[in-house]
Design an enzyme around this catalytic site. Structure first.
Site, PDB file in Angstrom:
ATOM      1  N   GLU A  17     -47.605 -16.904   0.693  1.00 42.90           N
ATOM      2  CA  GLU A  17     -46.796 -18.131   0.767  1.00 42.90           C
ATOM      3  C   GLU A  17     -45.463 -17.728   1.359  1.00 42.90           C
ATOM      4  O   GLU A  17     -44.685 -17.006   0.741  1.00 42.90           O
ATOM      5  CB  GLU A  17     -46.636 -18.742  -0.632  1.00 42.90           C
ATOM      6  CG  GLU A  17     -46.150 -20.178  -0.587  1.00 42.90           C
ATOM      7  CD  GLU A  17     -44.663 -20.309  -0.809  1.00 42.90           C
ATOM      8  OE1 GLU A  17     -43.934 -20.405   0.218  1.00 42.90           O
ATOM      9  OE2 GLU A  17     -44.231 -20.320  -1.959  1.00 42.90           O
ATOM     10  N   LEU A  18     -45.207 -18.194   2.584  1.00 41.92           N
ATOM     11  CA  LEU A  18     -44.125 -17.632   3.388  1.00 41.92           C
ATOM     12  C   LEU A  18     -43.017 -18.647   3.663  1.00 41.92           C
ATOM     13  O   LEU A  18     -42.843 -19.609   2.926  1.00 41.92           O
ATOM     14  CB  LEU A  18     -44.721 -17.083   4.688  1.00 41.92           C
ATOM     15  CG  LEU A  18     -45.923 -16.138   4.487  1.00 41.92           C
ATOM     16  CD1 LEU A  18     -46.483 -15.690   5.823  1.00 41.92           C
ATOM     17  CD2 LEU A  18     -45.555 -14.951   3.623  1.00 41.92           C
ATOM     18  N   LYS A  76     -44.554  -6.588  -8.651  1.00 39.86           N
ATOM     19  CA  LYS A  76     -43.285  -6.037  -8.178  1.00 39.86           C
ATOM     20  C   LYS A  76     -42.304  -7.186  -7.967  1.00 39.86           C
ATOM     21  O   LYS A  76     -42.393  -7.920  -6.990  1.00 39.86           O
ATOM     22  CB  LYS A  76     -43.469  -5.273  -6.864  1.00 39.86           C
ATOM     23  CG  LYS A  76     -42.173  -4.642  -6.334  1.00 39.86           C
ATOM     24  CD  LYS A  76     -42.392  -3.935  -5.010  1.00 39.86           C
ATOM     25  CE  LYS A  76     -41.110  -3.276  -4.516  1.00 39.86           C
ATOM     26  NZ  LYS A  76     -40.022  -4.251  -4.211  1.00 39.86           N
ATOM     27  N   PRO A  77     -41.345  -7.365  -8.893  1.00 42.26           N
ATOM     28  CA  PRO A  77     -40.321  -8.403  -8.691  1.00 42.26           C
ATOM     29  C   PRO A  77     -39.332  -7.987  -7.595  1.00 42.26           C
ATOM     30  O   PRO A  77     -39.214  -6.807  -7.248  1.00 42.26           O
ATOM     31  CB  PRO A  77     -39.619  -8.478 -10.059  1.00 42.26           C
ATOM     32  CG  PRO A  77     -40.486  -7.704 -11.008  1.00 42.26           C
ATOM     33  CD  PRO A  77     -41.194  -6.689 -10.178  1.00 42.26           C
ATOM     34  N   PRO A 133     -35.817  -6.989  -5.983  1.00 41.05           N
ATOM     35  CA  PRO A 133     -34.612  -6.304  -6.486  1.00 41.05           C
ATOM     36  C   PRO A 133     -33.399  -7.219  -6.581  1.00 41.05           C
ATOM     37  O   PRO A 133     -32.421  -6.870  -7.233  1.00 41.05           O
ATOM     38  CB  PRO A 133     -34.387  -5.187  -5.467  1.00 41.05           C
ATOM     39  CG  PRO A 133     -35.095  -5.631  -4.226  1.00 41.05           C
ATOM     40  CD  PRO A 133     -36.271  -6.421  -4.698  1.00 41.05           C
ATOM     41  N   GLY A 184     -42.672 -14.774   0.060  1.00 37.68           N
ATOM     42  CA  GLY A 184     -41.460 -14.225   0.675  1.00 37.68           C
ATOM     43  C   GLY A 184     -41.376 -14.590   2.138  1.00 37.68           C
ATOM     44  O   GLY A 184     -41.988 -15.559   2.600  1.00 37.68           O
ATOM     45  N   TRP A 241     -36.945 -13.546  -4.904  1.00 41.66           N
ATOM     46  CA  TRP A 241     -35.794 -13.669  -5.798  1.00 41.66           C
ATOM     47  C   TRP A 241     -35.387 -15.113  -6.064  1.00 41.66           C
ATOM     48  O   TRP A 241     -34.649 -15.379  -7.006  1.00 41.66           O
ATOM     49  CB  TRP A 241     -34.586 -12.906  -5.241  1.00 41.66           C
ATOM     50  CG  TRP A 241     -34.212 -13.198  -3.818  1.00 41.66           C
ATOM     51  CD1 TRP A 241     -34.540 -12.472  -2.719  1.00 41.66           C
ATOM     52  CD2 TRP A 241     -33.408 -14.287  -3.327  1.00 41.66           C
ATOM     53  NE1 TRP A 241     -34.017 -13.036  -1.578  1.00 41.66           N
ATOM     54  CE2 TRP A 241     -33.308 -14.146  -1.927  1.00 41.66           C
ATOM     55  CE3 TRP A 241     -32.764 -15.371  -3.939  1.00 41.66           C
ATOM     56  CZ2 TRP A 241     -32.604 -15.038  -1.131  1.00 41.66           C
ATOM     57  CZ3 TRP A 241     -32.063 -16.260  -3.144  1.00 41.66           C
ATOM     58  CH2 TRP A 241     -31.974 -16.101  -1.765  1.00 41.66           C
ATOM     59  N   ASN A 242     -35.848 -16.068  -5.277  1.00 41.19           N
ATOM     60  CA  ASN A 242     -35.301 -17.420  -5.432  1.00 41.19           C
ATOM     61  C   ASN A 242     -35.850 -18.154  -6.658  1.00 41.19           C
ATOM     62  O   ASN A 242     -35.115 -18.875  -7.329  1.00 41.19           O
ATOM     63  CB  ASN A 242     -35.535 -18.239  -4.161  1.00 41.19           C
ATOM     64  CG  ASN A 242     -36.996 -18.439  -3.852  1.00 41.19           C
ATOM     65  OD1 ASN A 242     -37.801 -17.520  -3.999  1.00 41.19           O
ATOM     66  ND2 ASN A 242     -37.358 -19.624  -3.414  1.00 41.19           N
ATOM     67  N   GLU A 252     -34.890 -20.981   9.243  1.00 39.03           N
ATOM     68  CA  GLU A 252     -34.821 -21.315   7.823  1.00 39.03           C
ATOM     69  C   GLU A 252     -33.492 -20.811   7.268  1.00 39.03           C
ATOM     70  O   GLU A 252     -33.273 -19.606   7.139  1.00 39.03           O
ATOM     71  CB  GLU A 252     -35.993 -20.668   7.074  1.00 39.03           C
ATOM     72  CG  GLU A 252     -36.026 -21.015   5.606  1.00 39.03           C
ATOM     73  CD  GLU A 252     -37.193 -20.376   4.865  1.00 39.03           C
ATOM     74  OE1 GLU A 252     -37.602 -20.940   3.834  1.00 39.03           O
ATOM     75  OE2 GLU A 252     -37.681 -19.329   5.319  1.00 39.03           O
TER      76      GLU A 252
END
Length: 496
Positions: free
Chosen positions: A252-253, A179-180, A182, A230, A155-156, A390
């Protein structure tokens, strides 16, 4: 997707095999600036619909993989022009659903288009087969399409982190199911639909929904690659789901990116101080590659803190994302706001000093939205949660260090290693950078100010697997296929 008068209500539907597919239920996406305002609605895609989308992608792949790279590039360039034509509409929608100030939303679209253009320019040479003749015969190395890609975006940076997957996957001859998140589903879905309009049915599919949809995308045997951006915790579930069919993955985490200020850094460099402030608080601190912990050599620590506060108070203006004076908007969602608040409160209980930064432009608006005033946290222990976790929000701890060996250890003992930055005289900074465990280290800048889409991006350790951007970010959506044509079949060590 339909957009009603005044863009007051956005309705998003799943896109399966070139058709919008209605769902039995929808969820509302609120405006984080004013949570009582509904920006739009997105569907709860069922598991069965997710299967349909995957099967549509698998069916389309049979013919799509046979198209030439030139045809794919032409289609992608047409999609790029359509996105450019709709940029203002996309930016306004992104700001409303996410909370990004307009300049920041424009920046996200800019980075997305820059990457898509790069991918179009580099796809043909990157995917060109290589033929080598040698003393043993001839070897052909080809970069073959991999199949159906399941792309799960966060989402960012919902548009940039969707197109970072869509563009290279399609140019390499794959099909995709996106899948974007929510928490920011609307603008990403709109951009995906714009791109899909230039491609054959089934090449791009878009689904939404809950965990069962995510599980289907990551476990379905028709899916051959997963591209996920994510959290590290979610990635562990994805790896487990994918293990039954041993899928290719690009992950990519999370990152707990450190900024290291050496003794040679000039604290009177106002432009550099502005860069580090922006690197801490751009997008309200909600960027994977933002500087989340700051280490400053003890000899310049006190003066650095004073200059940092001055720079922060000049740059940070918290307000309405549509106000041109605003530099920091709200946090995207209530869960994230509460998480960041919890870290700051925990630091205070441990004895840290919290300093509020910047100017609130509209107190009433601030009180009604998911706003957090950016904070500087001083006096932390190096292993306090606000330092080692984080934050993903507008707060940053600054800690002193005594020598390079100590700060290199503090950097490298983290479970993460996405990006880092070192500030000071270039020779000194590069020397320290070489000893850091990170996918990218920037010198005298940080975060998106130092991003270059021409080079691979990804992390060490629990910050991910694989790389995006650069030529490597295109080839990661292929399988290397080696064809050997030996000159002779007789081997000297095998008896007659």
């Amino acid at each position: 997707m339909t957009i009603q008068a005044g863009q007051e209500t956005i309705i998003v539907e799943a896109l399966i095999n070139g058709q919008n597919v209605k769902s039995l239920s929808q969820l509302a996406k609120e405006n984080p600036t004013n949570p009582t305002e509904i920006v739009g609605y997105f569907p709860v895609t069922t598991k069965e619909q997710a299967v349909e989308a995957i099967e549509a992608a698998a069916g389309a792949f049979k013919t799509w993989k046979q198209t030439s790279i030139d045809e794919r590039i032409i289609m992608m360039r047409k999609a790029i022009e359509k996105i450019r034509a709709a940029e203002n509409e996309i930016v306004h929608l992104l700001s409303r659903e996410h909370g990004k100030p307009l300049y920041d939303a424009h920046g996200e679209v800019y980075v997305s288009l820059m990457w898509m253009e790069f991918a179009c320019n580099e796809a043909k040479p990157a995917l060109q087969e290589e033929i080598k003749e040698h003393e043993n015969g001839k070897t052909i190395l080809s970069y073959d399409s991999i199949g159906v890609v399941a792309a799960i975006s966060p989402w960012n940076y919902p548009i940039a982190l969707s197109t970072i997957k869509i563009a290279p996957a399609l140019l390499a001859g794959n099909t995709i199911v996106l899948k974007p998140s929510p928490f920011a589903p609307l603008a990403a879905a709109k951009v995906a639909e714009i791109i899909a309009s230039e491609f054959p049915a089934g090449v791009i599919n878009v689904v939404h929904g809950d965990a069962d949809v995510g599980v289907e995308l990551t476990s379905n045997p028709y899916v051959t690659k997963i591209a996920f951006t994510g959290g590290t915790a979610t990635a562990k579930h994805i790896i487990k789901a994918a293990s039954e069919t041993i899928k290719d993955m690009t992950l990519e985490l999370g990152g707990n990116d450190a900024a290291i200020f050496l003794e040679s850094f000039d604290v009177h460099d106002e432009r550099a101080m502005r860069r580090i402030v922006i690197s801490n608080f751009l997008t309200a601190g909600q960027i994977c590659m933002i500087a989340k912990r700051v280490y400053v050599h003890r000899s310049i620590y006190d003066e650095f803190v004073g200059k940092y506060i001055e720079a922060a108070n000049r740059w940070i203006r918290i307000g309405d994302p549509f106000d041109s004076n605003t530099t920091v908007g709200p946090v995207n969602n209530l869960k994230q706001k509460n998480y960041v608040l919890g870290l700051v409160e925990d630091a205070q209980k441990r004895g840290a000093k919290v300093i509020l930064l910047g100017q609130i432009l509209d107190q009433k608006l601030f009180d009604q939205g998911y706003y957090l005033q950016p904070t500087l946290v001083l006096g932390c222990n190096v292993h306090d949660p606000i330092v080692v976790e984080e934050q993903f929000g507008p707060t940053v701890p600054i800690l002193p260090f005594d020598d390079e060996e100590q700060v290199i250890h503090l950097h490298n003992e983290s479970i993460y290693g996405l990006t880092s930055s070192v500030w000071g005289k270039e020779k000194d900074a590069i020397s320290v950078a070489r000893k850091l465990e990170a996918g990218t280290t920037m010198i005298n800048t940080a975060a998106v100010q130092g991003l270059d889409v021409r080079f691979p991006f990804g992390g060490f350790k629990q910050s991910g697997i694989g790389r995006e951007y650069g030529v490597e970010g295109i080839r990661t959506y292929t399988e290397k296929h080696v064809i050997n044509v030996p000159k002779t079949l007789d081997l000297p060590y095998i008896p007659e």
